[in-house]
Design an enzyme around this catalytic site. Structure first.
Site: not given
Length: 446
Positions: A218, A237, A289, A295-298, A352, A356
């Protein structure tokens, strides 16, 4: 990555099979190419207010084929519904139902645009209800359109005319192929600022723009599109992407700046490079970005913090340097790339999504700080875009993500770049603090 399914169902045999089996039939979208006409076919301007008359007269001045009343079975390129004087929900029936009678005559890749006023400043509960009702009507209509047609809305501030510069700029954007993957969205014009460029094919002529994360995907498309529209581009970059970055910069006759944007002096280095090499700085696009999905648990602290650092904390630091600089005071533009994950959320992307969503909050709060020197700041929020990253998704997941929007297909990096180029232009000078989704009207979430 090529969407082979969309190509297949737009071929003779594939089209017939898809129709018989009731499969999705995404259209080949009309995208912008320099020299293209703004719209193909007549433009029906619906509405009986002074604002409708004024807008129709202006569109005639652009050389468009304007209708105030639909002709039987005449294919229409666009329908513009002017609802700027609506005061009560009961006022919506006549113009809305009139549009309904013309929809069968809307050409493939046609456009429906509403022009109304923002509910935020409505003087009465009835007028607020009517204005918010237009929101529900437009978003629902967008889900009914077929053959690549889109529906989008323009919201005007209380005293703004339908022919104010940025209102006309938004009309041009939504009519054109530049908005191919923008569907079911509203853009608020809150200020009389802005002006239409002297060259519609080079609206950024004479501007100097910085694009972060420009080496690939992008970011590279944004750099190329800003250059196409006349801007001189500084491509930024990280050093590890140096070869790709140099190729992008050389391809658009710009300059490359290898820089980790999370450095504390990144903002100052960007300003110094732009001024020393190009004499000034007009536009900054925060595209850089990263993702570190779990997952939040991990989720571990490193994954969380690295995403926050690059995706939002770096932008905040750079913006502080820009706002403090005398080199960024001549009607400057800041455009940040957010994501629909920051609006609707996405499984496995709490870090993320937070970053955002943070971009959206930053944009809204920074807009008043840009006003004293005629500046604007806005964000675009892409949905599913065909990139190297999405190409690595499992095929079944990728196919599902492509079809979960009103246009039944993924967007292209160019679609994000076109929205950014519009927001960077003088045509959008009256638009600030806004978030424009480039997602084909994503069907899941907000």
């Amino acid at each position: 990555m090529t969407d082979k399914y969309t190509q297949l169902v737009n071929s003779g045999i594939g089209r017939d099979v898809a129709k018989r089996l009731g499969l999705p039939q995404p259209a080949i979208l009309r995208r912008y190419h320099p020299g293209d006409p703004l719209i193909t076919g007549p433009v029906l301007v619906n509405g009986d207010s002074v604002g409708a008359d004024d807008l129709a007269t202006t569109l005639l001045g652009w050389g468009l084929d304007v209708r105030r009343n639909a002709l039987p079975k005449e294919k229409l390129g666009a329908i513009i519904v002017v609802l700027d004087a609506v005061q009560h929900p009961e006022d919506l029936g006549k113009p809305v139902l009139s549009v309904g009678t013309s929809l069968r005559d809307l050409a493939p890749n046609g456009r429906v645009i509403t022009v109304s006023r923002t509910p935020r400043t409505a003087p009465t509960p009835a007028s607020s209800a009517a204005r918010q009702g237009i929101d529900g009507f437009l978003r629902s209509l967008a889900k009914e359109l077929r053959n690549g047609a889109t529906a989008n809305g323009i919201l005007l501030g209380e005293e703004l005319a339908t022919t104010s510069p940025s209102a006309l700029g938004a009309v041009r954007f939504f009519l054109s192929g530049r908005s191919a993957y923008v569907d079911g969205q509203f853009l608020t014009v809150s200020s009389p600022a802005g002006k239409l460029p002297s060259s519609m094919d080079k609206p950024l002529a004479g501007k100097v723009a910085v694009v972060t994360g420009a080496a690939r995907g992008i970011g590279a498309a944004i750099a190329a599109t800003l250059h196409r529209d006349g801007a001189t581009v500084v491509a930024v970059d990280i050093p590890a992407a140096g070869d790709h970055l140099a190729a992008v910069a050389n391809g658009i006759h710009g300059t490359a700046l290898q820089l980790d944007i999370s450095r504390s002096d990144a903002g100052q280095r960007i300003i110094e490079h732009a001024v020393e090499r190009h004499g000034k700085l007009d536009i900054v696009v925060h595209n850089a970005g990263i993702t570190r999905d779990r997952l939040l648990a991990n989720m571990d602290p490193g994954r969380w913090q690295s995403v926050i650092n690059v995706n939002i904390a770096a932008q905040l630091k750079i913006n502080e340097a820009l706002l403090a600089s005398d080199h960024f005071k001549d009607s400057p533009r800041i455009i940040s790339v957010s994501s629909t994950s920051g609006i609707a959320g996405n499984r496995g992307q709490t870090n993320y999504g937070a970053s955002k969503g943070g971009v959206i909050g930053m944009v809204r709060a920074t807009a008043p700080l840009m006003e004293p020197f005629g500046g604007t700041i806005n964000a675009v929020a892409p949905g599913f875009i065909e990139t190297e990253m999405t190409a690595r998704m499992p095929m079944a997941v990728r196919e599902a993500a492509r079809r979960l929007n009103s246009l039944k297909q993924g967007g292209k990096p160019q679609d994000v770049a076109e929205a950014i180029a519009f927001l960077a232009s003088d045509s959008a000078g009256g638009v600030s603090g806004e978030v424009l989704r480039v997602c084909g009207q994503q069907l899941v979430g907000a």
